[in-house]
Enzyme design. Sequence first.
Site, mmCIF file in Angstrom:
data_model
loop_
_atom_site.group_PDB
_atom_site.id
_atom_site.type_symbol
_atom_site.label_atom_id
_atom_site.label_comp_id
_atom_site.label_asym_id
_atom_site.label_seq_id
_atom_site.Cartn_x
_atom_site.Cartn_y
_atom_site.Cartn_z
ATOM 1 N N GLU A 23 -9.279 28.900 45.410
ATOM 2 C CA GLU A 23 -8.390 28.210 46.936
ATOM 3 C C GLU A 23 -8.089 29.004 47.862
ATOM 4 O O GLU A 23 -7.266 30.034 48.052
ATOM 5 C CB GLU A 23 -7.636 26.890 46.726
ATOM 6 C CG GLU A 23 -6.904 26.249 47.945
ATOM 7 C CD GLU A 23 -5.987 24.881 47.338
ATOM 8 O OE1 GLU A 23 -5.704 24.758 46.383
ATOM 9 O OE2 GLU A 23 -5.767 24.061 48.527
ATOM 10 N N ILE A 24 -8.491 28.720 49.221
ATOM 11 C CA ILE A 24 -8.358 29.454 50.829
ATOM 12 C C ILE A 24 -7.092 29.087 50.827
ATOM 13 O O ILE A 24 -7.379 27.759 51.483
ATOM 14 C CB ILE A 24 -9.265 29.873 51.699
ATOM 15 C CG1 ILE A 24 -10.864 30.189 50.992
ATOM 16 C CG2 ILE A 24 -8.861 30.350 53.113
ATOM 17 C CD1 ILE A 24 -11.878 30.220 51.978
ATOM 18 N N GLY B 27 -0.393 28.469 50.606
ATOM 19 C CA GLY B 27 0.389 27.697 51.906
ATOM 20 C C GLY B 27 2.230 28.709 51.508
ATOM 21 O O GLY B 27 1.969 29.569 51.129
ATOM 22 N N TYR C 161 3.003 29.864 54.423
ATOM 23 C CA TYR C 161 2.379 30.148 55.566
ATOM 24 C C TYR C 161 3.143 31.872 55.933
ATOM 25 O O TYR C 161 2.804 32.618 54.382
ATOM 26 C CB TYR C 161 3.104 29.949 56.564
ATOM 27 C CG TYR C 161 2.334 28.744 57.045
ATOM 28 C CD1 TYR C 161 0.747 28.496 57.606
ATOM 29 C CD2 TYR C 161 2.017 27.671 56.438
ATOM 30 C CE1 TYR C 161 0.412 27.948 57.931
ATOM 31 C CE2 TYR C 161 1.501 26.049 56.548
ATOM 32 C CZ TYR C 161 0.658 26.439 57.220
ATOM 33 O OH TYR C 161 0.013 25.187 57.285
ATOM 34 N N ASP D 135 -4.740 34.678 49.816
ATOM 35 C CA ASP D 135 -3.698 33.814 51.691
ATOM 36 C C ASP D 135 -3.967 34.991 52.832
ATOM 37 O O ASP D 135 -4.218 36.412 51.828
ATOM 38 C CB ASP D 135 -2.982 33.667 51.301
ATOM 39 C CG ASP D 135 -1.614 32.706 52.905
ATOM 40 O OD1 ASP D 135 -1.948 31.504 51.789
ATOM 41 O OD2 ASP D 135 -1.517 33.165 53.450
ATOM 42 N N ASP E 11 -8.024 37.955 55.035
ATOM 43 C CA ASP E 11 -8.913 36.732 56.357
ATOM 44 C C ASP E 11 -9.568 36.511 55.244
ATOM 45 O O ASP E 11 -10.593 37.405 55.349
ATOM 46 C CB ASP E 11 -8.742 37.827 57.016
ATOM 47 C CG ASP E 11 -9.457 36.942 58.470
ATOM 48 O OD1 ASP E 11 -9.232 35.896 58.393
ATOM 49 O OD2 ASP E 11 -9.401 37.674 59.666
ATOM 50 N N ASP F 249 -8.793 25.280 51.839
ATOM 51 C CA ASP F 249 -7.653 24.964 53.099
ATOM 52 C C ASP F 249 -6.432 26.144 53.481
ATOM 53 O O ASP F 249 -5.116 25.780 53.267
ATOM 54 C CB ASP F 249 -7.023 24.271 51.986
ATOM 55 C CG ASP F 249 -5.288 23.742 52.727
ATOM 56 O OD1 ASP F 249 -5.401 23.338 53.787
ATOM 57 O OD2 ASP F 249 -4.296 23.221 51.648
ATOM 58 N N HIS G 41 -7.743 26.486 59.399
ATOM 59 C CA HIS G 41 -8.539 25.625 59.497
ATOM 60 C C HIS G 41 -9.466 25.471 60.945
ATOM 61 O O HIS G 41 -9.648 24.602 61.528
ATOM 62 C CB HIS G 41 -7.762 24.500 59.550
ATOM 63 C CG HIS G 41 -7.275 24.148 57.879
ATOM 64 N ND1 HIS G 41 -7.900 23.913 57.070
ATOM 65 C CD2 HIS G 41 -6.175 23.622 57.891
ATOM 66 C CE1 HIS G 41 -7.577 23.229 56.327
ATOM 67 N NE2 HIS G 41 -6.412 23.550 56.690
HETATM 68 C C1 LIG Z 1 -2.072 25.053 54.954
HETATM 69 S S1 LIG Z 1 -1.700 25.824 54.209
HETATM 70 C C2 LIG Z 1 -2.735 25.466 52.301
HETATM 71 C C3 LIG Z 1 -1.716 24.391 51.534
HETATM 72 C C4 LIG Z 1 -1.696 24.705 50.201
HETATM 73 N N1 LIG Z 1 -3.140 25.052 49.682
HETATM 74 C C5 LIG Z 1 -1.512 23.615 49.051
HETATM 75 O O1 LIG Z 1 -1.976 22.715 49.438
HETATM 76 O O2 LIG Z 1 0.084 23.941 49.109
HETATM 77 C C6 LIG Z 1 -2.717 27.151 54.678
HETATM 78 C C7 LIG Z 1 -2.093 28.727 54.175
HETATM 79 O O3 LIG Z 1 -3.900 29.467 55.316
HETATM 80 C C8 LIG Z 1 -2.902 30.556 55.488
HETATM 81 N N2 LIG Z 1 -3.548 30.962 56.441
HETATM 82 C C9 LIG Z 1 -4.146 31.078 58.028
HETATM 83 N N3 LIG Z 1 -4.555 31.775 58.282
HETATM 84 C C10 LIG Z 1 -5.563 32.253 57.772
HETATM 85 C C11 LIG Z 1 -6.460 33.094 57.251
HETATM 86 N N4 LIG Z 1 -7.453 33.606 58.161
HETATM 87 N N5 LIG Z 1 -6.980 33.372 56.207
HETATM 88 C C12 LIG Z 1 -6.436 33.331 55.134
HETATM 89 N N6 LIG Z 1 -5.803 32.282 54.957
HETATM 90 C C13 LIG Z 1 -4.986 31.807 55.930
HETATM 91 C C14 LIG Z 1 -1.532 30.294 55.868
HETATM 92 O O4 LIG Z 1 -0.862 31.703 55.251
HETATM 93 C C15 LIG Z 1 -0.913 29.202 54.776
HETATM 94 O O5 LIG Z 1 -0.157 29.565 53.672
#
Ligand SMILES: C[S@@+](CC[C@H](N)C(=O)[O-])C[C@H]1O[C@@H](n2cnc3c(N)ncnc32)[C@H](O)[C@@H]1O
Length: 414
Positions: free
Chosen positions: A223-224, A227, A229, A255, A273, A296, A299
């Site tokens: 899973e990308i 969560g 942040y 993450d 990233d 996830d 986005h």
């Molecule tokens: C909506 S949260 C994920 C929630 C988690 N999947 C859940 O359902 O519990 C989005 C996560 O994506 C990470 N994120 C943001 N930009 C990213 C990137 N370019 N590459 C990887 N992760 C990233 C953020 O740090 C954040 O923790």
Amino acid sequence: MTRTGPGPAGAPAAAPAGDAPTGAAAGPGWPAIEPLLRAAADEHWLARAVADLGLDRVAEVVVEELAVRCDPVPVDGAAHLAFELTSGGERACRLLTVDRDGLTSKRDGWQAAPVRITHDAVDLLRGLYGPGTDRRTSRRVTTCAELNALGPAPGGLTAIVRERQRLAVAVQAVVAACQRHPVDLGGLSTRFGSDKWADLHWYTQHYERHFARFRNAPVRVLEIGIGGYDAPDQGGASLRMWQRYFPAGLVLGLDIVPKPGVRGPRIATAVGDQGDPGLLDDLGRRFGPFDIVIDDGSHLNAHVRASFTALFPHVRPGGLYVVEDLQTAYWPGYGGTVGPVAGPGTSVGLLKQLVDGLHHREWVPPAAAPGPSYADRHAVALTIYHNLAFVEKGVNSEEGAPDFIDRGWSAPPA
Ligand SMILES: C[S@@+](CC[C@H](N)C(=O)[O-])C[C@H]1O[C@@H](n2cnc3c(N)ncnc32)[C@H](O)[C@@H]1O
């Protein structure tokens, strides 16, 4: 990709950049648990894996697994149980403590516990990780002599019965954790704190439908987006949900923020990233192929497309690539298109392109050199819900309609 931090006790404290993601154990991936998962289909292989790993290490894996699977129990205070694993003439024991927060374990103190639960190691591992959802493991539950011998005392019989009932609730919770049960994914999502159900989204009903066939298989899930942040110790809700939903699954989270605080016996994390195709390809080579990939993350539309292109080749045939939060295809702040038609550079644009690619054998004229793309040749089904898409991987090689059917088109003369 860099390692996100130390694993739990027993794992090396740190590893150089480019090393494996963190997991419950040392080394790449999930070294203690993977051999057990691989061997779980066959008692002889399991017996060998137990011998190779050593019964004490197996006991550590098992109690970590029980901590994942044991639900919090409504007991007053804490109930203590001895947990004994046997194999051949050997045994390994732990003290389990069960309370309103769930289950924890210790090496010491098991001798004084009022109840002991004994399992044969191979039998239990087969039940925990092997095929067959209705398999029941055999066990022996022994109440200590002092508890059995208790006579009417200060509190009277009622106090004895109440204490035995309190222990029975704890024994039931541990015994239940040793068996497989149907689970409600929406309930797991809210319990672990993901927004995938009854919060921002209503996704788990669709996940249950598409993931049911994988549930008891030894799947690998990436899973990308872990969560939490910017907070290194926050997040992991959905990784914990998948670890519980897939009893024999290995779960890897990616993450952009290191997540050393997110741990579990079948969870590993990596930092990087999702917009970096080289990093994703490297992740796929080292830890794939994946049965399921879920995006996830940021986005951002460009990221969703780049991640799909890099990771779809690392999905196993028959596996699924899932994209969450398609709404950003219509949000300019995320690179989406204003208006009712999502443009070609968006996540929804990617899905429309995949619908065309699914039909590449029907194109007139046929696909020009270099031919249909990798995704065109391997995306075999698409299911799209509100804000959520499932792309199934396979071999898209069905023949097109035969040539004698008039398409109302003919190649222009050369
Ligand atoms: C909506 S949260 C994920 C929630 C988690 N999947 C859940 O359902 O519990 C989005 C996560 O994506 C990470 N994120 C943001 N930009 C990213 C990137 N370019 N590459 C990887 N992760 C990233 C953020 O740090 C954040 O923790």
